[in-house]
Scaffold this active site. Structure first.
Site, PDB file in Angstrom:
ATOM      1  N   LYS A  21      -2.084 -12.023  -8.869  1.00 29.80           N
ATOM      2  CA  LYS A  21      -3.406 -12.563  -8.556  1.00 29.80           C
ATOM      3  C   LYS A  21      -4.511 -11.702  -9.165  1.00 29.80           C
ATOM      4  O   LYS A  21      -4.296 -10.532  -9.469  1.00 29.80           O
ATOM      5  CB  LYS A  21      -3.584 -12.656  -7.045  1.00 29.80           C
ATOM      6  CG  LYS A  21      -3.560 -11.320  -6.355  1.00 29.80           C
ATOM      7  CD  LYS A  21      -4.111 -11.381  -4.945  1.00 29.80           C
ATOM      8  CE  LYS A  21      -4.198  -9.981  -4.370  1.00 29.80           C
ATOM      9  NZ  LYS A  21      -4.996  -9.828  -3.203  1.00 29.80           N
TER      10      LYS A  21
ATOM     11  N   LYS B 211       0.836  -1.213   0.000  1.00 36.69           N
ATOM     12  CA  LYS B 211       0.000   0.000   0.000  1.00 36.69           C
ATOM     13  C   LYS B 211       0.867   1.258   0.000  1.00 36.69           C
ATOM     14  O   LYS B 211       0.526   2.258  -0.636  1.00 36.69           O
ATOM     15  CB  LYS B 211      -0.927   0.030   1.227  1.00 36.69           C
ATOM     16  CG  LYS B 211      -2.070  -0.942   1.123  1.00 36.69           C
ATOM     17  CD  LYS B 211      -3.095  -0.500   0.091  1.00 36.69           C
ATOM     18  CE  LYS B 211      -4.163  -1.558  -0.073  1.00 36.69           C
ATOM     19  NZ  LYS B 211      -4.980  -1.394  -1.256  1.00 36.69           N
TER      20      LYS B 211
ATOM     21  N   LYS C  37      -9.056  -6.315  -7.708  1.00 28.45           N
ATOM     22  CA  LYS C  37      -9.634  -5.065  -8.196  1.00 28.45           C
ATOM     23  C   LYS C  37      -8.541  -4.033  -8.473  1.00 28.45           C
ATOM     24  O   LYS C  37      -8.562  -3.355  -9.494  1.00 28.45           O
ATOM     25  CB  LYS C  37     -10.600  -4.547  -7.131  1.00 28.45           C
ATOM     26  CG  LYS C  37     -11.358  -3.300  -7.495  1.00 28.45           C
ATOM     27  CD  LYS C  37     -12.538  -3.598  -8.393  1.00 28.45           C
ATOM     28  CE  LYS C  37     -13.148  -2.356  -9.010  1.00 28.45           C
ATOM     29  NZ  LYS C  37     -13.639  -1.397  -8.039  1.00 28.45           N
TER      30      LYS C  37
HETATM   31  P1  TYM Z   1     -10.224  -8.693   0.291  1.00 27.80           P
HETATM   32  O1  TYM Z   1     -11.445  -7.868   0.409  1.00 27.80           O
HETATM   33  O2  TYM Z   1      -9.057  -8.150  -0.456  1.00 27.80           O
HETATM   34  O3  TYM Z   1     -10.576 -10.081  -0.333  1.00 27.80           O
HETATM   35  C1  TYM Z   1     -11.662 -10.835   0.180  1.00 27.80           C
HETATM   36  C2  TYM Z   1     -11.345 -12.295   0.151  1.00 27.80           C
HETATM   37  O4  TYM Z   1     -11.078 -12.718  -1.180  1.00 27.80           O
HETATM   38  C3  TYM Z   1      -9.835 -13.404  -1.215  1.00 27.80           C
HETATM   39  N1  TYM Z   1      -9.178 -13.127  -2.499  1.00 27.80           N
HETATM   40  C4  TYM Z   1      -8.625 -14.074  -3.263  1.00 27.80           C
HETATM   41  N2  TYM Z   1      -8.528 -15.410  -3.088  1.00 27.80           N
HETATM   42  C5  TYM Z   1      -7.931 -16.104  -4.067  1.00 27.80           C
HETATM   43  N3  TYM Z   1      -7.431 -15.550  -5.191  1.00 27.80           N
HETATM   44  C6  TYM Z   1      -7.507 -14.213  -5.401  1.00 27.80           C
HETATM   45  N4  TYM Z   1      -7.037 -13.675  -6.518  1.00 27.80           N
HETATM   46  C7  TYM Z   1      -8.121 -13.404  -4.402  1.00 27.80           C
HETATM   47  N5  TYM Z   1      -8.363 -12.081  -4.271  1.00 27.80           N
HETATM   48  C8  TYM Z   1      -9.009 -11.929  -3.097  1.00 27.80           C
HETATM   49  C9  TYM Z   1      -9.034 -12.845  -0.060  1.00 27.80           C
HETATM   50  O5  TYM Z   1      -8.038 -13.754   0.341  1.00 27.80           O
HETATM   51  C10 TYM Z   1     -10.101 -12.656   0.979  1.00 27.80           C
HETATM   52  O6  TYM Z   1     -10.351 -13.863   1.660  1.00 27.80           O
HETATM   53  N6  TYM Z   1      -8.351  -8.128   4.786  1.00 27.80           N
HETATM   54  C11 TYM Z   1      -9.394  -8.778   4.048  1.00 27.80           C
HETATM   55  C12 TYM Z   1     -10.791  -8.451   4.534  1.00 27.80           C
HETATM   56  C13 TYM Z   1     -10.993  -8.700   5.979  1.00 27.80           C
HETATM   57  C14 TYM Z   1     -11.058  -9.963   6.607  1.00 27.80           C
HETATM   58  C15 TYM Z   1     -11.250  -9.696   7.976  1.00 27.80           C
HETATM   59  C16 TYM Z   1     -10.981 -11.279   6.145  1.00 27.80           C
HETATM   60  C17 TYM Z   1     -11.143  -7.740   6.922  1.00 27.80           C
HETATM   61  N7  TYM Z   1     -11.294  -8.356   8.135  1.00 27.80           N
HETATM   62  C18 TYM Z   1     -11.380 -10.731   8.914  1.00 27.80           C
HETATM   63  C19 TYM Z   1     -11.112 -12.316   7.083  1.00 27.80           C
HETATM   64  C20 TYM Z   1     -11.303 -12.041   8.438  1.00 27.80           C
HETATM   65  C21 TYM Z   1      -9.278  -8.323   2.624  1.00 27.80           C
HETATM   66  O7  TYM Z   1      -8.833  -7.238   2.342  1.00 27.80           O
HETATM   67  O8  TYM Z   1      -9.766  -9.172   1.735  1.00 27.80           O
END
Ligand code: TYM
Length: 331
Positions: free
Chosen positions: A195, A112, A198
């Protein structure tokens, strides 16, 4: 009801295939057997300073997509993170025992800092403590996430364990990242690197509500090479990525067919992409339909939001009462 499960997704736009296979698909599978808490991480999204309209619109859209994918508000607790201010209180407590050095070393923070050098705010730095609060507030033991969240889960265990040790208690179990039946998943994007995500650009990701025309455009533009020149040669990354995407939406026979053509140096990427477009459109069609239906049903969405808020609050309140007592707030 075996485990306590908790996970969330940031509302940055529509959900893509990575979110689905890394997280949402597991949410849906887990809701039948476990006590599940699935939220929309709309505190976390403030790190990028969305407008109020975008914040609400995007969060609502994730709720719609959760429901469209099959999450059931009568089985799982589905809620907005911002409807649970107890999370912010636990975040504050955890921050008192989170150290600058360890927070600065987190890979997602370093990314970031590179991506938004003019907005390196304290929320970004303490992203892992907020995420830990989300999880341990329900005393979760399993956290369905994609591979990219592994380090955050490790931090969550560090903070939970540190709290237990500091106050000589066992308030928090140590949660594990989880994927239903397999290793953690990483779905690749279409640009031949990294990966699906967005922030990697709209053309890199297939969204659950993409129209067939958009899916076709993205897949046909995906990066390929000039083709194999030797029998059974190792696939370069961008080709491996196309095969990985095919594995998640096409039948094993289809994948084996193109794999065989590749190994015999007879593959035509145009044909493979056409097949992938067809299978991807068929895979996403039911989501698109349900998303359109649910988006129009404001009353139902409101009911789901209220029901989730109440159930999440009940669970969080219990933990916070315990935490406050242990810390020494005993009035
Ligand atoms: P975020 O919003 O970036 O993504 C949400 C979930 O999607 C999964 N993900 C992927 N898995 C496989 N391949 C990909 N290309 C891919 N892109 C995204 C992420 O691993 C995630 O599971 N920090 C987290 C959100 C969050 C969270 C939490 C998750 C906030 N608090 C507590 C679990 C528990 C995040 O930014 O995910």
């Amino acid at each position: 009801m075996g485990e306590i499960v908790c996970s969330g997704i940031r509302p940055t736009g529509n959900l893509h295939l990575g979110n689905y296979f890394g997280a949402l698909r597991n949410f849906v599978k887990m809701q039948d057997e476990h006590q599940c808490f699935f939220f929309i991480a709309d505190y976390h999204s403030l790190t990028t300073h969305p407008t109020p309209g975008d914040l609400y619109g995007n969060a609502r859209q994730i709720l719609v997509q959760y429901l469209a994918a099959g999450l059931d508000p009568d089985k799982a607790t589905i809620y907005f993170q911002s409807d649970l201010p107890e999370t912010a209180e636990l975040y504050l407590f955890l921050n008192m025992n989170a150290y600058l050095g360890e927070l600065e070393r987190v890979t997602s923070f370093k990314d970031k800092v590179r991506q938004q050098p003019n907005n390196v705010n304290a929320g970004l730095l303490t992203y892992p403590t907020l995420m830990a609060a989300d999880i341990i507030i329900h005393k979760a033991t399993k956290v369905p996430v994609g591979k990219d969240q592994e380090q955050h889960l490790e931090m969550t265990r560090t903070f939970a364990n540190r709290f237990n040790n500091m106050y000589n208690c066992e308030v928090f179990p140590l949660p594990q990242a989880y994927n239903f039946g397999h290793e953690l998943v990483k779905i690749p994007g279409l640009d031949g690197s990294g990966k699906m995500g967005k922030s990697e650009g709209e053309m890199n990701a297939i969204f659950l509500n993409d129209e067939p025309g958009a899916i076709k455009k993205k897949i046909m533009k995906a990066k390929t090479d000039l083709g194999p020149t030797q029998m059974n040669q190792t696939k370069p990354v961008e080709i491996e990525n196309l095969f990985t995407l095919m594995k998640v939406v096409s039948t094993p026979d289809t994948v084996a067919h193109f794999d065989d053509l590749y190994n015999r140096c007879e593959i035509r990427y145009g044909d493979m992409k056409k097949q992938l477009v067809e299978d991807m459109v068929a895979f996403t069609a039911p989501f698109r339909e349900r998303i359109a239906e649910l988006s129009a049903n404001e009353d139902y969405l409101r009911r789901v939001m209220d029901q989730g808020k109440e159930k999440a609050h009940e669970s969080a309140r219990k933990t916070l009462d315990e935490v406050r007592h242990v810390i020494g707030y005993r009035r």
